[in-house]
Design an enzyme around this catalytic site. Structure first.
Site, PDB file in Angstrom:
ATOM      1  CE1 TYR A 123      -2.980  -3.068   0.325  1.00  0.00           C
ATOM      2  CE2 TYR A 123      -4.230  -1.771   1.890  1.00  0.00           C
ATOM      3  CZ  TYR A 123      -4.102  -2.892   1.086  1.00  0.00           C
ATOM      4  OH  TYR A 123      -5.114  -3.814   1.050  1.00  0.00           O
ATOM      5  CE  LYS A 175       2.282 -17.623  -0.241  1.00  0.00           C
ATOM      6  NZ  LYS A 175       1.500 -18.861  -0.004  1.00  0.00           N
ATOM      7  CG  ASP A 209      -1.031 -20.022   2.037  1.00  0.00           C
ATOM      8  OD1 ASP A 209      -0.201 -19.365   2.687  1.00  0.00           O
ATOM      9  OD2 ASP A 209      -0.705 -20.936   1.272  1.00  0.00           O
ATOM     10  CG  ASP A 233      -7.349  -4.093   3.771  1.00  0.00           C
ATOM     11  OD1 ASP A 233      -8.379  -4.008   4.452  1.00  0.00           O
ATOM     12  OD2 ASP A 233      -7.201  -3.511   2.675  1.00  0.00           O
TER      13      ASP A 233
END
Ligand code: NAD
Length: 338
Positions: A123, A175, A209, A233
């Site tokens: 972002y 991740k 995940d 988010d």
């Protein structure tokens, strides 16, 4: 303990639910001197600016603000309210608690505090198209930036919050198996900061995940989660959904020099002015503000009254299955303060 704080009633249902919150805080004996300031459409009408300098100055002075939902004016020439606030006060930590209170939901034992890094990652706004041949938009790229500085302060904030709230475990969500540089740095820094809290707060790691899957199958195993901007988010809306939706969810935006507390929902134009809005999210945001200001005991007492009123399901607003008005629900919470 007495506090000075800026109060931004906001638009739509904002004035109703912030008034209800101020009434509850008064009844609970919170000593807060409010400086009422405008933002959103109310400020456009009064000053032609959705986030006037006087409002920013007030937050700068008080370092604490409680904010109702704001309508962002559509059209050119207006500053984005959230961007202006986040930039002015460098609000780097977005903190969203999600706790099972309402009866009858799929899970009854969720109690998660999600800490989202709010200024970096994908972002940060470094994006561009790549022209190939005659196609101006043949490709596009968005760059994720993670800095050691940004990662250190968000991890440290999450661990310190866990200690302050008496939490047992922080889960580092990442991740790094695929995004070895940006997510790898975030994870490495998290591991370093975790060492400072060894013996006080347990730490574990989850790939995002796997975390998403576990959040919808065994959410009770999570306590405090810390993660990067985009993952935070998405996962913070997921955790809100686990406990009954955005209407009950507060959010804190924390910086070094100021902190702004708010409901996660919007101005609810469909029910504005009808006196039926649910003020719970702003009330819980006010509890986060009390926690932040070091008055955790009062925050716990108010939360207890809110939770017992919601659990009883006798005097609750219609969005959570009742028929009570905002005022009647607020009276019931005040009565439950004991
Ligand atoms: P919304 O959250 O205002 O409303 C979605 C639905 O939820 C509506 O049916 C509404 O009645 C209901 N709802 C929301 N809060 C409620 C409450 N406290 N009690 C009972 N019901 C409630 O979302 P929207 O309609 O997409 O947005 C309306 C406006 O709010 C837009 O102008 C948007 O920009 C703004 N907004 C502001 C913020 C903020 O200031 N933090 C956040 C989201 C949206």
């Amino acid at each position: 303990m007495s506090l000075n704080a800026t109060l931004i009633p906001g638009d739509g249902i904002g004035p109703d639910i912030t008034d209800a919150t101020v009434r509850l805080l008064d009844a609970a004996g919170a000593k807060i001197t409010w400086d009422r300031q405008l933002a959103g459409m109310a400020a456009v009408t009064a000053h032609g600016d959705p986030i006037p300098d006087a409002t920013l100055e007030s937050i700068k002075k008080n370092k604490l603000a409680l904010k109702g939902p704001l309508e962002t004016p559509v059209g050119k020439g207006f500053r984005s309210i959230n961007v202006a606030l986040r930039k002015t006060f460098d609000l780097y930590a977005n903190v969203r608690p999600a706790k099972s209170v309402l009866p009858g939901l799929r899970f009854n034992d969720v109690d998660i505090v999600l800490v989202r890094e709010n200024t970096e990652g994908l972002y940060i706004g470094i994006e561009n198209y790549i022209k190939i041949g005659g196609d101006e938009r043949a490709a596009a790229q968005s760059i994720a930036v993670v800095t050691r500085f940004g990662a250190e302060r968000i991890h440290r904030y999450a661990f310190e919050l866990a200690v302050r709230l008496g939490r047992k475990k922080v889960t580092l969500v990442h991740k790094a198996n695929i995004l070895k540089y940006s997510q790898g740095l975030f994870l490495d820094v998290g591991r370093e900061i975790a060492k400072e809290f060894d013996g006080r707060v347990a730490v574990e790691e989850r790939i995002v995940d796997a975390c998403a899957m576990e959040l919808v199958s065994k959410p009770e195993r999570y306590d405090v989660i810390v993660t990067t901007n985009l993952f935070g988010d998405i996962l913070s809306d997921l955790t809100s959904g686990l406990v009954g939706g955005l209407g009950l969810t507060p959010g804190a935006n924390i910086g070094k020099d100021a902190a702004i507390f708010e409901a996660v929902h919007g101005t609810a134009p469909d029910i504005a002015g009808k006196g039926v809005a649910n003020p719970t999210a702003v009330m819980l945001a006010a509890c986060q503000m009390l926690d932040h200001a070091g008055n955790g005991a009062l925050a716990s007492r108010i939360r207890g009254a809110i939770e017992s009123t919601l659990r009883a399901q006798k005097t609750v607003t219609r969005d959570v299955g009742g028929t009570a008005t905002t005022a009647a629900y607020t009276d019931a919470v005040i009565a439950a303060l004991g």
